[in-house]
Design a protein around this motif. Structure first.
Motif, short mmCIF file in Angstrom:
data_model
loop_
_atom_site.label_atom_id
_atom_site.label_comp_id
_atom_site.label_asym_id
_atom_site.label_seq_id
_atom_site.Cartn_x
_atom_site.Cartn_y
_atom_site.Cartn_z
N ASP A 80 55.83 22.99 -47.87
CA ASP A 80 54.78 22.20 -48.88
C ASP A 80 54.55 22.79 -50.05
O ASP A 80 54.62 22.12 -50.99
N VAL A 81 54.47 24.23 -50.04
CA VAL A 81 54.05 24.85 -51.26
C VAL A 81 55.10 25.02 -52.16
O VAL A 81 54.88 24.86 -53.02
N ALA A 82 56.48 25.02 -51.65
CA ALA A 82 57.61 24.68 -52.57
C ALA A 82 57.64 23.45 -53.17
O ALA A 82 58.04 23.45 -54.25
N ILE A 83 57.41 22.39 -52.54
CA ILE A 83 57.25 21.08 -53.12
C ILE A 83 56.28 20.98 -53.93
O ILE A 83 56.77 20.21 -55.19
N GLY A 143 54.21 12.54 -39.21
CA GLY A 143 54.53 11.62 -40.30
C GLY A 143 54.92 12.24 -41.49
O GLY A 143 55.92 13.18 -41.59
N ILE A 144 54.46 11.86 -42.78
CA ILE A 144 55.02 12.41 -44.00
C ILE A 144 53.91 13.27 -44.62
O ILE A 144 53.06 13.53 -43.76
N SER A 145 53.80 13.38 -45.91
CA SER A 145 52.85 14.25 -46.52
C SER A 145 51.48 13.85 -46.00
O SER A 145 51.14 12.53 -45.86
N TYR A 146 50.26 14.81 -45.87
CA TYR A 146 48.98 14.47 -45.17
C TYR A 146 48.92 13.71 -43.97
O TYR A 146 48.24 13.05 -43.55
#
Length: 173
Positions: free
Chosen positions: A149-152, A61-64
């Protein structure tokens, strides 16, 4: 006559590009090493510290993990959304005047491209960092994430910081 705004390349685009390439290289390098060099799928979970484990989670999926897509149509739709987002962020990057904004947008772009590469080549995003804590006998686990994800998140924090405390804000004496 007002000056034309740049569309694809502006004064700080190179700064953002460097941030994007660094984020992308760290993300993809860590994923390649963990999947094929270290063989994390065969060795998981790997405790790294009292609050951190390395695990394998395939995020479709997307985030989370929101809006999981298992079929090719859904996966390609998510990839298309990511490509459009990166293009719009790039146009924004071409117009920025503040270095922190350029770095922040570069981090978001690099992270988005890193996760898009996973989706295009692996069919899902490879997440591997699990933060956890045991408090009063109960174990709390954060969602599993990766360096893209950390970079985002770091990029979004930079953008929020510049919005709340702009560099040209009047300082109190």
């Amino acid at each position: 006559m007002p000056a034309k705004k740049p569309v694809l390349y502006g004064r700080l685009t190179g700064v953002g590009l460097i941030a994007a390439l660094l984020a992308l290289a760290l993300d993809q390098g860590s994923k390649v090493w963990l999947l094929w060099g270290f063989d994390l799928p065969a060795r998981q979970p790997v405790p790294v510290g009292p609050f951190l484990d390395l695990v394998v989670v395939w995020n479709t999926g997307i985030s989370y993990g929101l809006f999981p897509q298992t079929g090719p149509l859904g996966q390609w739709a998510l990839l298309a959304v990511k490509v459009i987002a990166v293009l719009l962020l790039w146009v924004w990057l071409a117009r920025v005047e503040a270095r922190l904004t350029a770095v922040s947008l570069g981090l978001i772009i690099g992270g988005a491209i890193g996760n898009a590469i996973d989706r295009a080549t692996l069919g899902a995003v490879f997440d591997f960092v699990l933060l956890h804590a045991t408090i009063a006998g109960e174990t709390w686990r954060w969602y599993v994430f990766n360096l893209a994800d950390v970079a985002i998140v770091a990029g979004v924090i930079g953008l929020v910081y510049e919005t709340v405390w702009p560099p040209d804000a009047v300082k109190a004496p």
